[in-house]
Enzyme design. Structure first.
Site, PDB file in Angstrom:
ATOM      1  N   LYS A  13       0.826  -1.219   0.000  1.00  0.00           N
ATOM      2  CA  LYS A  13       0.000   0.000   0.000  1.00  0.00           C
ATOM      3  C   LYS A  13       0.852   1.257   0.000  1.00  0.00           C
ATOM      4  O   LYS A  13       0.619   2.165  -0.776  1.00  0.00           O
ATOM      5  CB  LYS A  13      -0.877   0.080   1.269  1.00  0.00           C
ATOM      6  CG  LYS A  13      -1.805  -1.063   1.499  1.00  0.00           C
ATOM      7  CD  LYS A  13      -2.622  -0.813   2.772  1.00  0.00           C
ATOM      8  CE  LYS A  13      -1.778  -0.778   4.038  1.00  0.00           C
ATOM      9  NZ  LYS A  13      -1.258  -2.064   4.491  1.00  0.00           N
ATOM     10  N   ARG A  88      -8.621   1.227   9.534  1.00  0.00           N
ATOM     11  CA  ARG A  88      -8.156  -0.127   9.806  1.00  0.00           C
ATOM     12  C   ARG A  88      -9.163  -0.902  10.655  1.00  0.00           C
ATOM     13  O   ARG A  88      -8.940  -2.065  10.966  1.00  0.00           O
ATOM     14  CB  ARG A  88      -6.838  -0.045  10.574  1.00  0.00           C
ATOM     15  CG  ARG A  88      -5.634  -0.571   9.834  1.00  0.00           C
ATOM     16  CD  ARG A  88      -4.457  -0.407  10.757  1.00  0.00           C
ATOM     17  NE  ARG A  88      -3.328  -1.157  10.350  1.00  0.00           N
ATOM     18  CZ  ARG A  88      -2.314  -0.682   9.624  1.00  0.00           C
ATOM     19  NH1 ARG A  88      -2.332   0.551   9.187  1.00  0.00           N
ATOM     20  NH2 ARG A  88      -1.293  -1.443   9.348  1.00  0.00           N
ATOM     21  N   ARG A 123      11.752  -5.846   4.204  1.00  0.00           N
ATOM     22  CA  ARG A 123      11.424  -4.419   4.152  1.00  0.00           C
ATOM     23  C   ARG A 123      12.374  -3.587   5.006  1.00  0.00           C
ATOM     24  O   ARG A 123      12.766  -3.973   6.089  1.00  0.00           O
ATOM     25  CB  ARG A 123       9.989  -4.197   4.634  1.00  0.00           C
ATOM     26  CG  ARG A 123       9.666  -2.711   4.794  1.00  0.00           C
ATOM     27  CD  ARG A 123       8.233  -2.450   4.694  1.00  0.00           C
ATOM     28  NE  ARG A 123       7.544  -2.803   5.935  1.00  0.00           N
ATOM     29  CZ  ARG A 123       6.234  -2.609   6.102  1.00  0.00           C
ATOM     30  NH1 ARG A 123       5.521  -2.104   5.116  1.00  0.00           N
ATOM     31  NH2 ARG A 123       5.663  -2.935   7.232  1.00  0.00           N
ATOM     32  N   ARG A 156      12.110  -2.062  10.665  1.00  0.00           N
ATOM     33  CA  ARG A 156      11.160  -1.666  11.702  1.00  0.00           C
ATOM     34  C   ARG A 156      11.087  -2.740  12.780  1.00  0.00           C
ATOM     35  O   ARG A 156      11.122  -3.917  12.452  1.00  0.00           O
ATOM     36  CB  ARG A 156       9.770  -1.477  11.086  1.00  0.00           C
ATOM     37  CG  ARG A 156       9.572  -0.112  10.491  1.00  0.00           C
ATOM     38  CD  ARG A 156       8.358  -0.023   9.634  1.00  0.00           C
ATOM     39  NE  ARG A 156       7.171  -0.670  10.188  1.00  0.00           N
ATOM     40  CZ  ARG A 156       5.977  -0.647   9.585  1.00  0.00           C
ATOM     41  NH1 ARG A 156       5.838  -0.011   8.438  1.00  0.00           N
ATOM     42  NH2 ARG A 156       4.957  -1.242  10.136  1.00  0.00           N
ATOM     43  N   ARG A 167       0.472  -9.334  13.413  1.00  0.00           N
ATOM     44  CA  ARG A 167      -0.108  -8.263  12.591  1.00  0.00           C
ATOM     45  C   ARG A 167      -1.044  -8.828  11.531  1.00  0.00           C
ATOM     46  O   ARG A 167      -2.081  -8.239  11.226  1.00  0.00           O
ATOM     47  CB  ARG A 167       0.994  -7.431  11.949  1.00  0.00           C
ATOM     48  CG  ARG A 167       1.653  -6.496  12.963  1.00  0.00           C
ATOM     49  CD  ARG A 167       2.961  -5.976  12.485  1.00  0.00           C
ATOM     50  NE  ARG A 167       2.845  -5.176  11.280  1.00  0.00           N
ATOM     51  CZ  ARG A 167       3.845  -4.996  10.421  1.00  0.00           C
ATOM     52  NH1 ARG A 167       5.003  -5.567  10.613  1.00  0.00           N
ATOM     53  NH2 ARG A 167       3.664  -4.240   9.370  1.00  0.00           N
TER      54      ARG A 167
HETATM   55  P1  ADP Z   1       1.685  -1.934   7.805  1.00  0.00           P
HETATM   56  O1  ADP Z   1       0.650  -1.446   6.852  1.00  0.00           O
HETATM   57  O2  ADP Z   1       2.851  -2.499   7.146  1.00  0.00           O
HETATM   58  O3  ADP Z   1       1.107  -2.820   8.867  1.00  0.00           O
HETATM   59  P2  ADP Z   1       1.855   0.715   8.977  1.00  0.00           P
HETATM   60  O4  ADP Z   1       3.102   1.489   8.876  1.00  0.00           O
HETATM   61  O5  ADP Z   1       0.679   1.142   8.194  1.00  0.00           O
HETATM   62  O6  ADP Z   1       2.294  -0.753   8.620  1.00  0.00           O
HETATM   63  O7  ADP Z   1       1.395   0.608  10.508  1.00  0.00           O
HETATM   64  C1  ADP Z   1       2.268   0.217  11.536  1.00  0.00           C
HETATM   65  C2  ADP Z   1       1.551   0.130  12.867  1.00  0.00           C
HETATM   66  O8  ADP Z   1       0.978   1.419  13.199  1.00  0.00           O
HETATM   67  C3  ADP Z   1       0.363  -0.826  12.912  1.00  0.00           C
HETATM   68  O9  ADP Z   1       0.743  -2.149  13.181  1.00  0.00           O
HETATM   69  C4  ADP Z   1      -0.477  -0.195  14.040  1.00  0.00           C
HETATM   70  O10 ADP Z   1       0.064  -0.521  15.311  1.00  0.00           O
HETATM   71  C5  ADP Z   1      -0.269   1.283  13.839  1.00  0.00           C
HETATM   72  N1  ADP Z   1      -1.332   1.877  12.979  1.00  0.00           N
HETATM   73  C6  ADP Z   1      -1.169   2.445  11.749  1.00  0.00           C
HETATM   74  N2  ADP Z   1      -2.333   2.881  11.248  1.00  0.00           N
HETATM   75  C7  ADP Z   1      -3.285   2.576  12.181  1.00  0.00           C
HETATM   76  C8  ADP Z   1      -4.695   2.739  12.261  1.00  0.00           C
HETATM   77  N3  ADP Z   1      -5.397   3.307  11.268  1.00  0.00           N
HETATM   78  N4  ADP Z   1      -5.324   2.292  13.381  1.00  0.00           N
HETATM   79  C9  ADP Z   1      -4.662   1.716  14.378  1.00  0.00           C
HETATM   80  N5  ADP Z   1      -3.333   1.524  14.372  1.00  0.00           N
HETATM   81  C10 ADP Z   1      -2.637   1.940  13.290  1.00  0.00           C
END
Ligand code: ADP
Ligand code: ZN
Length: 210
Positions: A13, A88, A123, A156, A167
């Site tokens: 994404k 999410r 990554r 990360r 996750r």
């Molecule tokens: P990925 O899409 O690879 O899981 P992101 O960088 O989008 O990674 O998100 C990393 C972390 O940030 C998630 O695992 C969560 O803990 C938090 N996070 C990001 N966006 C949200 C959201 N919309 N609601 C809740 N937690 C979020």
């Protein structure tokens, strides 16, 4: 044009959002990047988010919704935006509806679980600007150094294998129901996440324009 990019962690994404936002001239908004920035700066939102993020859990809805609301109120969002990593949960999607934000399309980038695991282990992200790389699929020009800002590129904490599984589970449980949510509104388009980044971009742009 207001777009949402939906998909499992590591589906691509963020990578696609960075490419498509340049083409469409609208900002890509990554709640993950904003939260990592908040954690780094030790803001109240960052303090609330840190532990959840490290465990691979979702950050509480109210924290993320607050951050997102402030961000889309900014001037550069006037002509539209791409949301990467938000909503999410169904609650977050409903919050977006309540804010009066109308979504034009939801692009789901679909990738099988086995591929997700290898993608996440390779990554790397930039500590400076948040740009994302992959050891095999999108390496930096100079090892460990960001192409765009020159800062250090690192793994990360939540990309470690133990955290990745939890996750994926969180995604299945909390986020995947959004597919039905937007399907029922007639907004969902699914794109197969290809091995080649440029291939996926082509499919993604076609889905947006089509
Ligand atoms: P990925 O899409 O690879 O899981 P992101 O960088 O989008 O990674 O998100 C990393 C972390 O940030 C998630 O695992 C969560 O803990 C938090 N996070 C990001 N966006 C949200 C959201 N919309 N609601 C809740 N937690 C979020
Ligand atoms: Zn950088």
């Amino acid at each position: 044009m207001n777009l949402i990019f939906l998909g499992a962690p590591g589906a691509g994404k963020g990578t696609q959002a960075e490419i498509v936002c340049d083409k469409l001239g609208i900002p890509a908004i990554s709640t993950g990047n904003m939260l990592r920035e908040a954690v780094k700066n030790g803001t109240p939102a960052g303090l609330a988010a840190k532990e959840c993020m490290e465990k691979g859990d979702l950050v509480p809805d109210d924290v993320v919704i607050g951050i997102l609301k402030d961000r889309i109120a900014q001037d550069d969002c006037k002509n539209g935006f791409i949301l990467d990593g938000f909503p999410r949960t169904v609650e977050q999607a409903e919050a977006l509806d309540k804010m009066g934000v109308s979504i034009d399309k939801v692009i789901e980038i679909s990738v099988p679980d086995q591929k997700i695991i290898s993608r996440l282990s390779g990554r790397r992200v930039c500590e400076g600007c948040g740009a994302s790389y992959h050891l095999d699929f999108k390496p930096t020009k100079v090892e460990g150094v960001c192409d765009s800002c020159g800062a250090k590129v690192v793994q990360r904490v939540d990309d470690k294998p133990e955290t990745v599984l939890s996750r994926l589970e969180t995604y299945r449980e909390k986020t995947a129901p959004l597919k039905d949510y937007y399907q029922n509104k007639g907004k969902l388009v699914t794109v197969n996440g290809q091995e080649e980044i440029a291939e996926t971009s082509k499919l993604t742009l076609a889905a947006i324009e089509g």
